[in-house]
Design a protein around this motif. Sequence first.
Motif, PDB file in Angstrom:
ATOM      1  N   ARG A 103     -45.264 -53.725 -19.022  1.00  0.00           N
ATOM      2  CA  ARG A 103     -45.745 -55.391 -18.914  1.00  0.00           C
ATOM      3  C   ARG A 103     -45.083 -55.646 -17.690  1.00  0.00           C
ATOM      4  O   ARG A 103     -44.151 -55.479 -17.063  1.00  0.00           O
ATOM      5  N   ALA A 104     -46.132 -56.564 -16.733  1.00  0.00           N
ATOM      6  CA  ALA A 104     -45.520 -56.959 -15.489  1.00  0.00           C
ATOM      7  C   ALA A 104     -44.643 -58.094 -15.685  1.00  0.00           C
ATOM      8  O   ALA A 104     -44.338 -58.796 -16.782  1.00  0.00           O
ATOM      9  N   GLY A 105     -43.723 -58.283 -14.738  1.00  0.00           N
ATOM     10  CA  GLY A 105     -42.759 -59.268 -14.918  1.00  0.00           C
ATOM     11  C   GLY A 105     -42.711 -60.260 -13.480  1.00  0.00           C
ATOM     12  O   GLY A 105     -43.754 -59.887 -12.471  1.00  0.00           O
ATOM     13  N   PRO A 106     -41.918 -60.963 -13.449  1.00  0.00           N
ATOM     14  CA  PRO A 106     -41.982 -61.868 -11.999  1.00  0.00           C
ATOM     15  C   PRO A 106     -41.771 -60.944 -11.196  1.00  0.00           C
ATOM     16  O   PRO A 106     -41.012 -59.866 -10.736  1.00  0.00           O
ATOM     17  N   GLY A 107     -42.797 -61.444  -9.903  1.00  0.00           N
ATOM     18  CA  GLY A 107     -42.770 -60.550  -8.677  1.00  0.00           C
ATOM     19  C   GLY A 107     -43.785 -59.349  -8.597  1.00  0.00           C
ATOM     20  O   GLY A 107     -43.920 -58.832  -7.617  1.00  0.00           O
ATOM     21  N   ASP A 108     -44.228 -59.232  -9.845  1.00  0.00           N
ATOM     22  CA  ASP A 108     -45.178 -58.185  -9.926  1.00  0.00           C
ATOM     23  C   ASP A 108     -46.593 -58.571  -9.631  1.00  0.00           C
ATOM     24  O   ASP A 108     -47.071 -59.618 -10.158  1.00  0.00           O
ATOM     25  N   GLY A 199     -42.007 -46.262 -20.865  1.00  0.00           N
ATOM     26  CA  GLY A 199     -40.793 -45.494 -21.011  1.00  0.00           C
ATOM     27  C   GLY A 199     -40.161 -45.601 -19.615  1.00  0.00           C
ATOM     28  O   GLY A 199     -40.583 -46.178 -18.541  1.00  0.00           O
ATOM     29  N   ALA A 200     -38.913 -45.105 -19.429  1.00  0.00           N
ATOM     30  CA  ALA A 200     -37.902 -45.305 -18.346  1.00  0.00           C
ATOM     31  C   ALA A 200     -38.260 -44.137 -17.346  1.00  0.00           C
ATOM     32  O   ALA A 200     -37.902 -44.453 -16.063  1.00  0.00           O
ATOM     33  N   ALA A 201     -38.691 -43.008 -17.557  1.00  0.00           N
ATOM     34  CA  ALA A 201     -38.393 -41.792 -16.976  1.00  0.00           C
ATOM     35  C   ALA A 201     -39.415 -42.120 -15.573  1.00  0.00           C
ATOM     36  O   ALA A 201     -39.162 -41.560 -14.468  1.00  0.00           O
ATOM     37  N   THR A 202     -40.528 -42.540 -15.643  1.00  0.00           N
ATOM     38  CA  THR A 202     -41.392 -42.903 -14.337  1.00  0.00           C
ATOM     39  C   THR A 202     -41.599 -44.488 -14.074  1.00  0.00           C
ATOM     40  O   THR A 202     -42.628 -44.619 -13.410  1.00  0.00           O
ATOM     41  N   ALA A 203     -40.625 -45.065 -14.708  1.00  0.00           N
ATOM     42  CA  ALA A 203     -40.909 -46.428 -14.361  1.00  0.00           C
ATOM     43  C   ALA A 203     -40.462 -47.031 -12.800  1.00  0.00           C
ATOM     44  O   ALA A 203     -40.761 -48.228 -12.464  1.00  0.00           O
ATOM     45  N   ALA A 204     -39.634 -46.269 -12.381  1.00  0.00           N
ATOM     46  CA  ALA A 204     -38.896 -46.650 -11.137  1.00  0.00           C
ATOM     47  C   ALA A 204     -39.902 -47.196 -10.036  1.00  0.00           C
ATOM     48  O   ALA A 204     -39.782 -48.038  -9.380  1.00  0.00           O
ATOM     49  N   LYS A 205     -41.110 -46.356  -9.777  1.00  0.00           N
ATOM     50  CA  LYS A 205     -42.234 -46.835  -8.930  1.00  0.00           C
ATOM     51  C   LYS A 205     -42.537 -48.175  -9.156  1.00  0.00           C
ATOM     52  O   LYS A 205     -42.916 -48.625  -8.259  1.00  0.00           O
ATOM     53  N   LEU A 206     -42.658 -48.612 -10.350  1.00  0.00           N
ATOM     54  CA  LEU A 206     -42.974 -50.224 -10.360  1.00  0.00           C
ATOM     55  C   LEU A 206     -42.037 -51.102  -9.916  1.00  0.00           C
ATOM     56  O   LEU A 206     -42.649 -52.055  -9.389  1.00  0.00           O
ATOM     57  N   THR A 207     -40.770 -50.822 -10.174  1.00  0.00           N
ATOM     58  CA  THR A 207     -39.796 -51.628  -9.360  1.00  0.00           C
ATOM     59  C   THR A 207     -39.610 -51.566  -7.945  1.00  0.00           C
ATOM     60  O   THR A 207     -39.787 -52.520  -7.229  1.00  0.00           O
TER      61      THR A 207
END
Length: 246
Positions: A103-108, A199-207
């Motif tokens: 889910r998108a958060g603030p700043g996304d 999941g967490a394994a590939t979420a870093a690209k979103l940050t």
Amino acid sequence: MHVLVLGGTEEGRRLAGELGAVPGVRVTSSLAGRVAGGAVPPGAVRVGGFGGAAGLAVWLDAHRVDAVVDATHPFAAEISGNAVRAAREAGVPLLAVRRPGWRAGPGDTWVDTDSHEHAAAVVPSLGARVFLSVGRQPLAAFAGVDACWFLVRAVTPPSPPLPRHREVVLARGPFTVAGERELLARWGVRVVVTKDSGGAATAAKLTAARELGLPVVVVRRPPLPSGVRAVPDVPAAVAWLRGLPR
Ligand code: NAP
């Protein structure tokens, strides 16, 4: 109790490990066998397709399976549909484990799309240098997008058709935010495309995209087949199995 875990995911591996420790439970994990070199689940493993829903139903019967857990990837829609039909035909209880979507958060700045074709249609309006992080199979949908250059990341070398202007990098997650930020900056990426794996394994690209102010095109998941009971994680699946009559 013989449990078939349809796997190919971290959840499938963890579930096989946890169920293997439950007295009276025997687990067989099933993998499609397309990607070599991945982590193998603990315990018994079978590899390869069953031959559609009918083949899976025969397998359930022949191997005296008492319960099926569909712990496949949220985008593996065919095997999930087959599991529903086969479990019904064989009279075996079925549960799906589906990690929650992102889910998108603030700043996304996210643009939701409902297919890879839809994502390919919107990408040129967002940027000319694209990080394409959707795995191997959907790449064909982007093959005709000649207006953009693509940085394609996959675990194993993808087969044609591929985007004409591209660079392919082979890598297996998990990824770090620092690593993703460096990758996006090094290649001058202006827009990120991902499927909603969760999941967490590939979420870093979103940050990393948020930190760099890049838009992200998110391909939302295919729906679960109707009538399937689903839980979000491995502990809930273990609890469901413990509650089944033996
Ligand atoms: P799919 O399109 O839903 O399935 C295509 C066919 O592959 C199925 O009809 C089945 O063949 C066979 N198959 C798929 N998963 C299987 C399994 N766990 N065990 C035995 N046969 C299986 O599947 P997919 O999207 O190609 O995914 C294949 C595997 O990779 C799955 O295990 C999935 O969890 C994993 N995976 C997929 C993705 C993704 O983005 N799609 C990402 C990470 C991991 P038959 O009809 O002959 O039985």
